[in-house]
Design a protein around this motif. Sequence first.
Motif, PDB file in Angstrom:
ATOM      1  N   LEU A 148     -12.107   8.378  -4.550  1.00 33.00           N
ATOM      2  CA  LEU A 148     -11.785   7.609  -3.348  1.00 33.00           C
ATOM      3  C   LEU A 148     -13.061   7.323  -2.572  1.00 33.00           C
ATOM      4  CD1 LEU A 148      -9.021   9.501  -3.788  1.00 33.00           C
ATOM      5  CD2 LEU A 148      -8.426   8.236  -1.744  1.00 33.00           C
ATOM      6  N   ASN A 159      -2.801  -0.696  -3.706  1.00 39.17           N
ATOM      7  CA  ASN A 159      -3.729   0.408  -3.510  1.00 39.17           C
ATOM      8  C   ASN A 159      -3.001   1.638  -2.977  1.00 39.17           C
ATOM      9  OD1 ASN A 159      -3.257  -0.548  -0.901  1.00 39.17           O
ATOM     10  ND2 ASN A 159      -5.395  -0.628  -0.303  1.00 39.17           N
ATOM     11  N   THR A 165       0.850  -1.185   0.000  1.00 36.62           N
ATOM     12  CA  THR A 165       0.000   0.000   0.000  1.00 36.62           C
ATOM     13  C   THR A 165       0.883   1.231   0.000  1.00 36.62           C
ATOM     14  OG1 THR A 165      -1.788  -1.098   1.205  1.00 36.62           O
ATOM     15  CG2 THR A 165      -1.692   1.300   1.373  1.00 36.62           C
ATOM     16  N   TYR A 213       0.576   4.821   1.197  1.00 29.46           N
ATOM     17  CA  TYR A 213      -0.262   5.666   2.043  1.00 29.46           C
ATOM     18  C   TYR A 213       0.126   7.124   1.824  1.00 29.46           C
ATOM     19  CZ  TYR A 213      -1.909   7.869   6.366  1.00 29.46           C
ATOM     20  OH  TYR A 213      -2.507   8.699   7.273  1.00 29.46           O
ATOM     21  N   GLN A 251     -12.496   3.365   3.334  1.00 32.68           N
ATOM     22  CA  GLN A 251     -11.965   2.018   3.544  1.00 32.68           C
ATOM     23  C   GLN A 251     -12.288   1.574   4.971  1.00 32.68           C
ATOM     24  OE1 GLN A 251      -7.734   1.564   4.204  1.00 32.68           O
ATOM     25  NE2 GLN A 251      -7.680  -0.190   2.801  1.00 32.68           N
ATOM     26  N   LYS A 252     -12.121   2.485   5.904  1.00 28.19           N
ATOM     27  CA  LYS A 252     -12.443   2.237   7.294  1.00 28.19           C
ATOM     28  C   LYS A 252     -12.812   3.583   7.911  1.00 28.19           C
ATOM     29  CE  LYS A 252      -7.548   2.263   8.379  1.00 28.19           C
ATOM     30  NZ  LYS A 252      -6.435   1.504   8.894  1.00 28.19           N
ATOM     31  N   THR A 283      -3.882   4.689  -0.168  1.00 30.29           N
ATOM     32  CA  THR A 283      -4.825   5.030   0.898  1.00 30.29           C
ATOM     33  C   THR A 283      -4.442   6.376   1.511  1.00 30.29           C
ATOM     34  OG1 THR A 283      -3.536   3.904   2.621  1.00 30.29           O
ATOM     35  CG2 THR A 283      -5.213   2.590   1.480  1.00 30.29           C
ATOM     36  N   ASN A 313      -5.938   9.163   5.018  1.00 33.15           N
ATOM     37  CA  ASN A 313      -6.911   9.476   6.064  1.00 33.15           C
ATOM     38  C   ASN A 313      -7.337  10.932   5.922  1.00 33.15           C
ATOM     39  OD1 ASN A 313      -6.770   6.935   7.341  1.00 33.15           O
ATOM     40  ND2 ASN A 313      -4.972   7.570   8.500  1.00 33.15           N
TER      41      ASN A 313
END
Length: 158
Positions: free
Chosen positions: A147, A126, A90, A92, A150-151, A128, A130
Amino acid sequence: MGELNIRRAAEQDIPVIGRLLYQVHKVHSDARPDLFKAGAKKYTDDQLRQILTDGLRPVFVAEKDGSILGYAFCVHQQHTGSGNMTDVKTLYIDDLCVDGAARGGHIGRSLYEYVLNYAKERGYYNVTLNVWAANTGALRFYEKLGLRPQKIGMEAIL
């Protein structure tokens, strides 16, 4: 006006990156002063120097006519040997910022697309990131880019 050039950040970019880090932090400290100290930034200049030499933490800057207008801090993540997570790579996005004076010119979109291509070329599964719930402008921006959550982090303030 020249073309937008996105490249790896270098040590000489630290003063401008530092100024942009203050802008990003102000968005967070204005929205959540209970969590973020006013007038601070995420990284010191010494920490930035270390990050810029770390191959697992690429930082990209968007430059136009000799001026840096934005950045993207990225971090390689991989859960190797996990009992419950697959072994995917990933990338990030730890932080993405466009100078407040340059917003609306698709610089953020260009930075994001550059990061996506960087990740694809290197075999990442992927990308990701936040977003703080109070940062509604960023939420809308990332949703427009395609986007999806995801969580979701939740809290109870005591």
